[in-house]
Design an enzyme around this catalytic site. Structure first.
Site, PDB file in Angstrom:
ATOM      1  N   GLN A   1    -107.530 -48.239  64.431  1.00  0.00           N
ATOM      2  CA  GLN A   1    -108.902 -47.862  64.126  1.00  0.00           C
ATOM      3  C   GLN A   1    -109.761 -49.109  64.252  1.00  0.00           C
ATOM      4  O   GLN A   1    -109.224 -50.221  64.237  1.00  0.00           O
ATOM      5  CB  GLN A   1    -108.944 -47.384  62.665  1.00  0.00           C
ATOM      6  CG  GLN A   1    -110.126 -46.548  62.302  1.00  0.00           C
ATOM      7  CD  GLN A   1    -109.813 -45.081  62.437  1.00  0.00           C
ATOM      8  OE1 GLN A   1    -108.955 -44.576  61.766  1.00  0.00           O
ATOM      9  NE2 GLN A   1    -110.494 -44.410  63.341  1.00  0.00           N
TER      10      GLN A   1
ATOM     11  N   THR B   1    -105.034 -46.048  57.251  1.00  0.00           N
ATOM     12  CA  THR B   1    -103.611 -45.861  57.540  1.00  0.00           C
ATOM     13  C   THR B   1    -103.445 -44.991  58.784  1.00  0.00           C
ATOM     14  O   THR B   1    -102.422 -44.388  59.023  1.00  0.00           O
ATOM     15  CB  THR B   1    -102.913 -45.350  56.267  1.00  0.00           C
ATOM     16  OG1 THR B   1    -102.985 -46.399  55.310  1.00  0.00           O
ATOM     17  CG2 THR B   1    -101.458 -45.000  56.439  1.00  0.00           C
ATOM     18  N   HIS B   2    -104.491 -44.957  59.608  1.00  0.00           N
ATOM     19  CA  HIS B   2    -104.509 -44.068  60.768  1.00  0.00           C
ATOM     20  C   HIS B   2    -103.889 -44.701  62.010  1.00  0.00           C
ATOM     21  O   HIS B   2    -104.566 -44.868  63.014  1.00  0.00           O
ATOM     22  CB  HIS B   2    -105.940 -43.637  61.067  1.00  0.00           C
ATOM     23  CG  HIS B   2    -106.687 -43.174  59.844  1.00  0.00           C
ATOM     24  ND1 HIS B   2    -108.049 -43.218  59.718  1.00  0.00           N
ATOM     25  CD2 HIS B   2    -106.233 -42.654  58.676  1.00  0.00           C
ATOM     26  CE1 HIS B   2    -108.408 -42.743  58.532  1.00  0.00           C
ATOM     27  NE2 HIS B   2    -107.321 -42.398  57.881  1.00  0.00           N
ATOM     28  N   LEU B   3    -102.625 -45.026  61.937  1.00  0.00           N
ATOM     29  CA  LEU B   3    -101.930 -45.428  63.162  1.00  0.00           C
ATOM     30  C   LEU B   3    -101.725 -44.173  64.010  1.00  0.00           C
ATOM     31  O   LEU B   3    -101.393 -43.112  63.482  1.00  0.00           O
ATOM     32  CB  LEU B   3    -100.577 -46.053  62.838  1.00  0.00           C
ATOM     33  CG  LEU B   3    -100.600 -47.390  62.109  1.00  0.00           C
ATOM     34  CD1 LEU B   3     -99.172 -47.892  61.917  1.00  0.00           C
ATOM     35  CD2 LEU B   3    -101.417 -48.432  62.834  1.00  0.00           C
TER      36      LEU B   3
END
Lengths: 244, 592
Positions: free
Chosen positions: B347, B518-520
């Site tokens: 992100q 935590t948006h892998l």
């Protein structure tokens, strides 16, 4: 074994058909036990658990420079920040519990994150020793705790700027840990040993764990009037003679 | 030697949002389903009751609900020429652990992606020409359209009881909602959450600047709600301990509060907790999964045979398990071949911290939920003409008041010393009158040839398996995007009357110690061509047809929104494909 893991294994033995230690087979109903899985532990006043007497003296002086007392709000020492750090270092945080500790240890770019082999407990032990050695050599044999507050501030500024070299430990890294841990002691729930009488929360107007502001969300630009509450409640809920 | 358990129809790896959705859907088809979860079972009443859930030190600082790096971690480097080093304590993202997964401790910001996000390369090429995109940018189309996914977004929002204001219902633009969103078939199930002071100020300033502000869609309940599975949620109390925490009020949509109570009653469903799947087992041809092998907390190995394997762990663990199981061709960035590990993204976030006159502004920052706030979407995706700006992508931005937790959120004006009397005074003076949005600029990260996941040659986990290695850096496109968005965002705070506005741009190099989200995403992406994707449009493995891989690992690139809505919609989409197509004729659903 903490109660949590005991309960987990109890739950496992109750509901599983094949024994997989703490691993459980969950079927037909939600596993439930009549106690919290992970109740918090409350730190109590009492002797130092990690620091030696000399270290504790230094720490109490340090926390009072990082958060000095003022006429309205106590400083780090009275707020219990040194006690907080003592309890943390004695526990899992001090031992780097849960962190990845396998080697090889290689110094990388700062974007790759901390790669120190020292535990937090070792960092404080060596850092405090380094600070006293530095102060003794520049102030006629006096350790940090015996310097005037102005001298203490000057010494900490040197450590912060990397001008004070410590033996076997990165002084700036030690100082960074202080800048993280001391405010945590000032602002975390009092059950952890700091923020005594919620002085940190009272200073800024944080109401603690009240957990319900439905009646206040639409009252815009109005100061929230109620005093803070901790996980352990509030001192004035307890009759004076039974406090603590 | 692994002990063999009785065969199941379906084994699900990881019991978070996607695992729960898939389990519920295919147990509904009568199949015998077992879900295997690495972490513990978690319950509202026993794991995060209101009496002690609001412990900032324990949950936010010490990460109690998350995976522990000593269980497993990743190695990280910016460039292929560097030696990757292990992430010893979490920083840039927080891998979840336990039943409910990230659904336990998310903010519940519940977005849909834009229609153009799903056909990104086609859309951008048509509008700007192929030469507008950087040469090493590897964005691609998803193989699915927004319209195909819409019914599944809708199902998830009604499962969750999402609180929000529709901006586009069947093509009709609704005042007060997000006019840029794709058409939705019906409004949100619940009205928006009540807004505290600061988001209303933001809304007014944004409106005066010509934008169309709207309340952030939130998985925190604006009122009591019963979902279509018959599970009830209570109204959010704005406690300010939402993201990073479990909700003690049953007010935040999570697998615990929306699906698990219904799922667990199904006689053909069971779950195993504290059990870590270490590989997907294949038969001699390598083209068929025979089940999975997992390890319990005593280190015993167990084999769970199954006809169908659903991989639904966190993004990078999906990728790692595929690599460790020898499924699909590993991506080779030098040769630009292979697919597993390819198009890995995160992100591009940033924030603006603004300081108002304490005599005039009291924000009560602790009156908060994970997703209350006001946002604008003018600068997301391709909602604006990128031609003059020389970059692609974008993000939403908003004054989202997530917390006033004092360890995390005690902003002081730039230039304030980091400690001592001046610091203390500044903390006290600014706590009630400073704004540090919990979500500020939430920008996209597009994919590049040299950003990927593979297996580390040196570092191992506690079982001796290679760690996944992340090679990631920000590229100029994202840096430019962030500068543009952050400047636009800051103008709004200026217009709100802040006396000091501090822009915290996202700058390179990518730093593994600085939390973003935590948006892998990516690494096992969906697509239309087996040469450039790991999965077909139904999230079915091209190589092993009885394996489906759910989660953000399927995103070919990351859009400027939080991913959970899309992750969940894709899980429903895949479940429908299994139900309606695969079970009738088990095999490859697409002729690749």
């Amino acid at each position: 074994m903490r109660r949590r893991s005991f309960l987990l294994s109890l739950a496992a033995s109750l509901v599983s058909t094949t024994s997989l230690s703490r691993a459980a087979l969950i079927h037909d109903r939600v596993p439930w036990a009549p106690h919290p899985n992970s109740a918090p532990e409350m730190e109590r006043l009492g002797p130092w658990q990690f620091f030696t007497a000399d270290e504790a003296r230094a720490m109490e002086a340090i926390v009072d420079r990082i958060i000095p007392p003022d006429p309205e709000t106590p400083g780090g020492k009275e707020a219990g920040c040194a006690v907080f750090i003592d309890r943390q270092l004695k526990g899992g945080y001090g031992a780097n519990e849960g962190l990845y500790t396998l080697g090889p240890y290689i110094k990388g770019a700062k974007e790759q994150g901390p790669q120190s082999q020292l535990s937090h407990a070792e960092l404080y032990r060596k850092g405090l020793a380094g600070l006293d050695t530095f102060c003794r050599s520049s102030h006629g044999g006096k350790p940090f705790a015996e310097l005037s507050t102005d001298e203490q501030d000057a010494a900490l500024k040197k450590v912060e700027a990397g001008e004070a070299k410590f033996d076997g430990v990165d002084g700036q890294g030690f100082f960074s840990a202080l800048l993280k841990d001391v405010p945590e002691g000032f602002f975390s729930d009092p059950i952890h040993g700091g923020n005594r009488d919620m002085v940190g929360w009272k200073m800024i107007g944080f109401p603690g764990i009240r957990y319900d502001y439905r009646d206040w969300v639409k009252r815009h630009n109005e100061r929230y009037p109620y005093p803070p509450v901790s996980i352990a409640g509030r001192a004035d809920w307890t009759p004076k003679n039974r406090e603590r | 030697m692994a002990r063999k358990l009785p065969r199941k129809d379906v084994v699900i790896v990881g019991l978070g949002w996607t695992g729960s959705i898939m389990a519920y859907e295919i147990a509904g088809a009568g199949l015998d389903v077992v879900a295997i979860e690495r972490g513990p079972w978690r319950n509202t009443a026993t794991d995060f009751p209101p009496g002690y859930a609001a412990d900032e030190l324990r949950y936010r600082i010490r990460h109690e609900l998350f995976l522990r790096p000593d269980q497993t971690t990743f190695t990280f480097r910016n460039k292929m020429s560097q030696t990757a080093l292990p992430i010893r304590s979490w920083g840039a993202f927080m891998p979840p652990n336990g039943v409910g997964g990230g659904g336990v401790h998310w903010n519940a910001e519940t977005w849909r992606f834009l229609p153009s996000d799903f056909v990104l390369r086609k859309h951008l090429t048509e509008r700007y020409g192929a030469n507008f995109l950087p040469e090493d940018m590897t964005i691609q189309d998803w193989g699915i359209t927004y319209d195909e996914l819409e019914p599944h977004y809708d199902r998830f929002e009604y499962l969750c009881g999402t609180s929000g204001q529709a901006g586009n219902v069947k093509g009709k633009i609704i005042e007060g909602g997000n006019p840029f969103e794709g058409p939705r078939s019906r409004p949100y199930p619940n009205p928006p959450q009540d807004q505290p002071f600061s988001p209303t100020l933001f809304a007014k300033a944004a409106h005066d600047l010509g934008y169309k502000p709207f309340p952030q869609p939130s998985g925190n309940m604006s009122r009591a709600y019963q979902n279509p599975l018959g599970v009830r949620l209570g109204p959010c109390t704005y406690c300010g301990f939402c993201e990073w925490f479990g909700c003690g009020n049953y007010s935040k949509a999570s697998p615990q509060t929306t699906i698990l109570p219904a799922l667990i009653r199904k006689p053909n469903f069971s779950a195993r907790d504290n059990s870590e799947v270490v590989r997907i087992d294949l038969d001699g041809t390598g083209k068929r999964a025979t089940g999975v092998t997992f390890v319990d907390t005593d280190g015993n190995e167990w084999e769970q045979p199954a006809d169908l394997v659903v991989l639904s762990a966190y993004t990078i663990f999906n990728v790692q398990l595929l690599l460790l199981s020898g499924i699909g061709k590993p991506y080779d960035a030098q040769a630009n071949t292979g697919v597993i590990g390819r198009n890995f993204t995160h992100q591009t976030t940033s924030d603006v911290v603004s300081f108002f006159d304490p005599a005039k502004f009291v924000f009560n920052p602790f009156i908060a939920s994970g997703a209350i706030g006001t946002c604008i979407d003018e600068f997301n995706g391709d909602n604006f003409d990128h031609g003059p700006h020389g970059f692609v992508g974008g993000g939403y931005m908003g004054q989202v008041q997530t917390n006033g937790r004092p360890i995390e959120t005690t902003p002081v004006p730039p230039g304030t010393p980091l400690w001592g009397a001046q610091w203390k005074k500044a903390v006290k003076e600014n706590y009630q009158s400073a704004l540090k949005p919990g979500t500020g600029v939430h920008g996209s990260m597009y994919s590049y040839r040299d950003v990927y996941v593979d297996l580390d040659p040196t570092y191992k986990d506690r079982f001796g398996r290679p760690l996944a290695r992340i090679t990631m850096d920000f590229h100029d496109n994202e840096i430019k995007q962030n500068k543009f968005l952050t400047d636009k965002f800051a103008e709004i705070f200026q217009a709100m009357g802040a006396r000091q506005v501090h822009k915290e741009y996202r700058k390179g190099p990518y730093d593994i110690t600085k939390y973003q989200t935590t948006h892998l995403c990516g690494g096992a992406i969906m697509g239309t061509d087996p040469a450039t994707s790991a999965l077909n449009r139904y999230l079915q493995s091209w190589d092993v047809p009885n394996l489906f891989v759910l989660g953000a690992s399927a995103f070919p690139q990351n859009a400027g929104y939080n991913p959970t809505g899309t992750v969940a919609a894709l899980a429903y989409w895949a479940a429908d494909a299994i139900h309606g197509k695969y079970l009738k004729n088990p095999g490859q659903l697409i002729n690749g």
